[in-house]
Design a protein around this motif. Sequence first.
Motif, short mmCIF file in Angstrom:
data_model
loop_
_atom_site.label_atom_id
_atom_site.label_comp_id
_atom_site.label_asym_id
_atom_site.label_seq_id
_atom_site.Cartn_x
_atom_site.Cartn_y
_atom_site.Cartn_z
N LEU A 88 0.82 -1.21 0.00
CA LEU A 88 0.00 0.00 0.00
C LEU A 88 0.86 1.26 0.00
N SER A 89 2.01 1.23 0.67
CA SER A 89 2.90 2.39 0.66
C SER A 89 3.39 2.68 -0.75
N ALA A 90 3.75 1.62 -1.47
CA ALA A 90 4.21 1.80 -2.85
C ALA A 90 3.12 2.40 -3.72
N ILE A 91 1.88 1.95 -3.53
CA ILE A 91 0.76 2.47 -4.31
C ILE A 91 0.54 3.95 -4.04
N VAL A 92 0.54 4.34 -2.76
CA VAL A 92 0.29 5.73 -2.39
C VAL A 92 1.42 6.65 -2.84
N MET A 93 2.65 6.21 -2.67
CA MET A 93 3.79 7.06 -3.00
C MET A 93 3.91 7.34 -4.49
N LYS A 94 3.38 6.46 -5.32
CA LYS A 94 3.50 6.63 -6.77
C LYS A 94 2.38 7.45 -7.39
N VAL A 95 1.33 7.74 -6.61
CA VAL A 95 0.13 8.32 -7.21
C VAL A 95 0.37 9.73 -7.75
N ASP A 96 1.28 10.50 -7.14
CA ASP A 96 1.53 11.86 -7.62
C ASP A 96 2.60 11.92 -8.70
N GLY A 97 3.08 10.73 -9.14
CA GLY A 97 4.04 10.67 -10.24
C GLY A 97 5.48 10.85 -9.83
N GLU A 98 5.74 11.05 -8.54
CA GLU A 98 7.11 11.26 -8.08
C GLU A 98 7.30 10.69 -6.69
N VAL A 99 8.29 9.83 -6.54
CA VAL A 99 8.60 9.24 -5.24
C VAL A 99 9.84 9.93 -4.69
N SER A 100 9.68 10.67 -3.61
CA SER A 100 10.79 11.44 -3.05
C SER A 100 11.68 10.57 -2.17
N GLU A 101 12.92 11.00 -2.01
CA GLU A 101 13.86 10.27 -1.15
C GLU A 101 13.41 10.31 0.31
N SER A 102 12.77 11.41 0.71
CA SER A 102 12.30 11.52 2.10
C SER A 102 11.20 10.50 2.38
N GLU A 103 10.37 10.24 1.37
CA GLU A 103 9.33 9.22 1.52
C GLU A 103 9.96 7.84 1.64
N LYS A 104 10.97 7.57 0.81
CA LYS A 104 11.67 6.29 0.90
C LYS A 104 12.35 6.14 2.25
N ASP A 105 12.96 7.22 2.72
CA ASP A 105 13.64 7.18 4.02
C ASP A 105 12.66 6.91 5.15
N PHE A 106 11.44 7.46 5.02
CA PHE A 106 10.42 7.24 6.04
C PHE A 106 10.11 5.75 6.14
N VAL A 107 9.94 5.09 4.98
CA VAL A 107 9.63 3.66 4.97
C VAL A 107 10.80 2.86 5.56
N ARG A 108 12.02 3.19 5.13
CA ARG A 108 13.19 2.47 5.61
C ARG A 108 13.35 2.64 7.14
N ASN A 109 13.23 3.87 7.61
CA ASN A 109 13.39 4.14 9.04
C ASN A 109 12.29 3.48 9.87
N TYR A 110 11.08 3.51 9.33
CA TYR A 110 9.95 2.90 10.02
C TYR A 110 10.19 1.41 10.21
N PHE A 111 10.63 0.75 9.15
CA PHE A 111 10.86 -0.69 9.21
C PHE A 111 12.08 -1.02 10.07
N THR A 112 13.09 -0.16 10.03
CA THR A 112 14.27 -0.39 10.86
C THR A 112 13.91 -0.33 12.35
N LYS A 113 13.10 0.65 12.72
CA LYS A 113 12.68 0.79 14.12
C LYS A 113 11.84 -0.41 14.57
#
Length: 269
Positions: A88-113
């Motif tokens: 679902l994160s991948a679906i939402v992040m792609k909807v505006d046509g651009e996936v930012s590095e901060s969004e990717k970092d959020f996912v990575r940090n969330y999963f790391t924690k």
Amino acid sequence: MSGFASWIGGALGWTLGGPIGAAIGFAIGAAVDKATSKGLLLEPPKRGSQQRRKRVDPVYEKRRRRKTVREKQAQTKSGDFEVSLLVLSAIVMKVDGEVSESEKDFVRNYFTKMYGKQRANHAFKLFNGLLKKEDISTRQICQQIQMYMDHSSRLQLLHYLFGVTKADGHVDESEVDLIEKIAGYLYINDRDFQSIKAMFYNPVDSAYKILEIDKSATNNEIKKAYRKMAKKFHPDKLEHLGEEHMKGANEKFQKVQKAYEQLQKERGF
């Protein structure tokens, strides 16, 4: 790669097969072949099978199916929730046509924690593959999640998705619209949707929205609403997902408490 395949196999749970299984199968590429050979990814039985079926009472069959769904919802595990988050994160992040590095970092940090660095790295490999997949059906993915995931866990999914949209400091309206559509597919009603949304976007009447009441509510109605929401969003509701998910559950619960305390202060009761 074998470690990656083993991690995916262990995390899938009820997500085997179906639209989620198909999306994951594409994303992890070569790892799927190895996983499939071990029986980790299974195709659901096709309709129209030549096998003769016994005639059953339709009322009995309907009750049996409902019981099966309830049992599977009660068995939702951390891995099931984890894979649903990624898709679902991948679906939402792609909807505006651009996936930012901060969004990717959020996912990575969330999963790391939540899961630790090693497991987070494996999850992020899968996540990057999902970002490249173009034909993921949002509706089909959500229908599979709704069928097999309990309501409290689905509310937590929604809470997480709003966190993703806020990660880059810029919220595109298309992202919010998609999350609202996802909420509908997940059988999350509008009051619950608006409550969780208000936890992130702070409108003027956010405290009322979080407690799912109107400004015209009496003090007694506010107290009643608080007890109801505190029960709905209590961290114990997500205990079955494991300790790693309790932090997100606590965040929702604390926002309900703050909303109630704000109204207590404003109204003086």
